[in-house]
Design a protein around this motif. Sequence first.
Motif, PDB file in Angstrom:
ATOM      1  N   GLN A  18       0.902  -1.219  -0.091  1.00  0.00           N
ATOM      2  CA  GLN A  18       0.029  -0.121   0.082  1.00  0.00           C
ATOM      3  C   GLN A  18       0.906   1.278  -0.022  1.00  0.00           C
ATOM      4  O   GLN A  18       0.538   2.207  -0.795  1.00  0.00           O
ATOM      5  CB  GLN A  18      -0.807  -0.169   1.080  1.00  0.00           C
ATOM      6  N   SER A  19       2.112   1.312   0.566  1.00  0.00           N
ATOM      7  CA  SER A  19       2.682   2.469   0.858  1.00  0.00           C
ATOM      8  C   SER A  19       3.423   2.736  -0.670  1.00  0.00           C
ATOM      9  O   SER A  19       3.818   4.044  -0.727  1.00  0.00           O
ATOM     10  CB  SER A  19       3.881   2.079   2.025  1.00  0.00           C
ATOM     11  N   ALA A  30      -0.058  15.390   4.083  1.00  0.00           N
ATOM     12  CA  ALA A  30       0.321  15.043   5.617  1.00  0.00           C
ATOM     13  C   ALA A  30       0.741  16.213   6.393  1.00  0.00           C
ATOM     14  O   ALA A  30       0.636  16.311   7.625  1.00  0.00           O
ATOM     15  CB  ALA A  30       1.539  13.679   5.587  1.00  0.00           C
ATOM     16  N   LEU A  31       1.920  16.848   5.733  1.00  0.00           N
ATOM     17  CA  LEU A  31       2.269  18.278   6.299  1.00  0.00           C
ATOM     18  C   LEU A  31       1.384  18.989   6.800  1.00  0.00           C
ATOM     19  O   LEU A  31       1.245  19.769   7.407  1.00  0.00           O
ATOM     20  CB  LEU A  31       3.538  18.775   5.242  1.00  0.00           C
ATOM     21  N   ILE A  32       0.575  19.590   5.719  1.00  0.00           N
ATOM     22  CA  ILE A  32      -0.871  20.256   6.036  1.00  0.00           C
ATOM     23  C   ILE A  32      -1.555  19.765   7.056  1.00  0.00           C
ATOM     24  O   ILE A  32      -2.010  20.470   8.121  1.00  0.00           O
ATOM     25  CB  ILE A  32      -1.605  20.155   4.647  1.00  0.00           C
ATOM     26  N   LEU A  33      -1.814  18.255   7.242  1.00  0.00           N
ATOM     27  CA  LEU A  33      -2.552  17.762   8.427  1.00  0.00           C
ATOM     28  C   LEU A  33      -1.960  18.168   9.570  1.00  0.00           C
ATOM     29  O   LEU A  33      -2.543  18.449  10.527  1.00  0.00           O
ATOM     30  CB  LEU A  33      -2.746  16.359   8.237  1.00  0.00           C
ATOM     31  N   TYR A  34      -0.395  18.168   9.448  1.00  0.00           N
ATOM     32  CA  TYR A  34       0.310  18.273  10.894  1.00  0.00           C
ATOM     33  C   TYR A  34       0.090  19.762  11.303  1.00  0.00           C
ATOM     34  O   TYR A  34      -0.098  20.068  12.605  1.00  0.00           O
ATOM     35  CB  TYR A  34       1.611  17.823  10.447  1.00  0.00           C
ATOM     36  N   ARG A 158       2.257   7.439   4.807  1.00  0.00           N
ATOM     37  CA  ARG A 158       2.733   8.153   3.873  1.00  0.00           C
ATOM     38  C   ARG A 158       4.116   8.645   3.572  1.00  0.00           C
ATOM     39  O   ARG A 158       4.865   8.474   2.499  1.00  0.00           O
ATOM     40  CB  ARG A 158       1.959   9.566   3.879  1.00  0.00           C
ATOM     41  N   PHE A 159       4.765   8.859   4.874  1.00  0.00           N
ATOM     42  CA  PHE A 159       6.029   9.151   4.965  1.00  0.00           C
ATOM     43  C   PHE A 159       6.887   7.896   4.575  1.00  0.00           C
ATOM     44  O   PHE A 159       7.929   7.822   3.812  1.00  0.00           O
ATOM     45  CB  PHE A 159       6.579   9.763   6.270  1.00  0.00           C
ATOM     46  N   TYR A 160       6.509   6.744   5.263  1.00  0.00           N
ATOM     47  CA  TYR A 160       7.076   5.422   4.956  1.00  0.00           C
ATOM     48  C   TYR A 160       7.245   4.964   3.439  1.00  0.00           C
ATOM     49  O   TYR A 160       8.204   4.577   3.165  1.00  0.00           O
ATOM     50  CB  TYR A 160       6.262   4.332   5.732  1.00  0.00           C
ATOM     51  N   GLY A 161       6.156   5.392   2.755  1.00  0.00           N
ATOM     52  CA  GLY A 161       5.950   5.026   1.173  1.00  0.00           C
ATOM     53  C   GLY A 161       6.702   5.820   0.489  1.00  0.00           C
ATOM     54  O   GLY A 161       7.312   5.551  -0.522  1.00  0.00           O
ATOM     55  N   PHE A 162       6.784   7.232   0.811  1.00  0.00           N
ATOM     56  CA  PHE A 162       7.683   8.180  -0.011  1.00  0.00           C
ATOM     57  C   PHE A 162       9.081   8.139   0.430  1.00  0.00           C
ATOM     58  O   PHE A 162       9.918   8.459  -0.837  1.00  0.00           O
ATOM     59  CB  PHE A 162       7.034   9.634   0.349  1.00  0.00           C
TER      60      PHE A 162
END
Length: 242
Positions: A18-19, A30-34, A158-162
């Motif tokens: 999935q990642s 993800a950064l916007i969410l943070y 998301r970070f793991y996949g990127f």
Amino acid sequence: MVNTVVLGRCANDEYVQQSKQYGEIDIYLALILYVLMITEFLILGKLFVIKDSELTETFVFITTGITSLSIIGFVLLFCIIRKQKLTTLGFSMSKAKESLRLGLMILALVAVIGCIWVNITGSSFQTDANIILMRFIYFLIFIGFMEELVFRAYIGTRFYGFFSNKRLSIIVVGIMWSLSHVPFYMMGTQISLFNYISLHWVNLLRIFVIHCGFQRLYSKYNSIIAPTILDFIINFIQWFII
């Protein structure tokens, strides 16, 4: 199902597959969410300072609930925007039973330890049924589930996949999770960011270490269940035992 070992952790093959779909847009979201979450925590902390002596369990429950549910809403919105399924948020059923079983085992173990601790130290339990119910929901949904959804299920995956360096992705998300605890408490103590970190670096380090454990639980089963239960019980038991 094959497991991939990353940083001493067994990453579920479904989790790894999935990642691979995540790209730059997912990192930006993800950064916007943070940033949105940090902003809401700052506002919530400021609101608590303003209310100060007028704070009640009901007020804390409602305001924290609104904040937490709005953050959960952002996660779901971003998934809808990217047309990503709930399985990308740890709602996979392939290992759900194993994750639930482990979570309940940990819950039972902590409960037993808590009872032993009460007997040894002469402590006592909270007894107000209404407050216990509110705190149960507070720690399970508003804190435990929300944090795991944001940091293990969304940002973490998301970070793991990127990131090509998987170890780095886990470390970065751990730092982000540790620092996410700062704004709210910094507002409550009314001290600067630097002073807060210098005074509470041991606790922030503890949170980072806990992240590594939660990350293992999440990636092993590709499920949010066990990390949520563990997050809940760690926070709830500290409040429940007086």
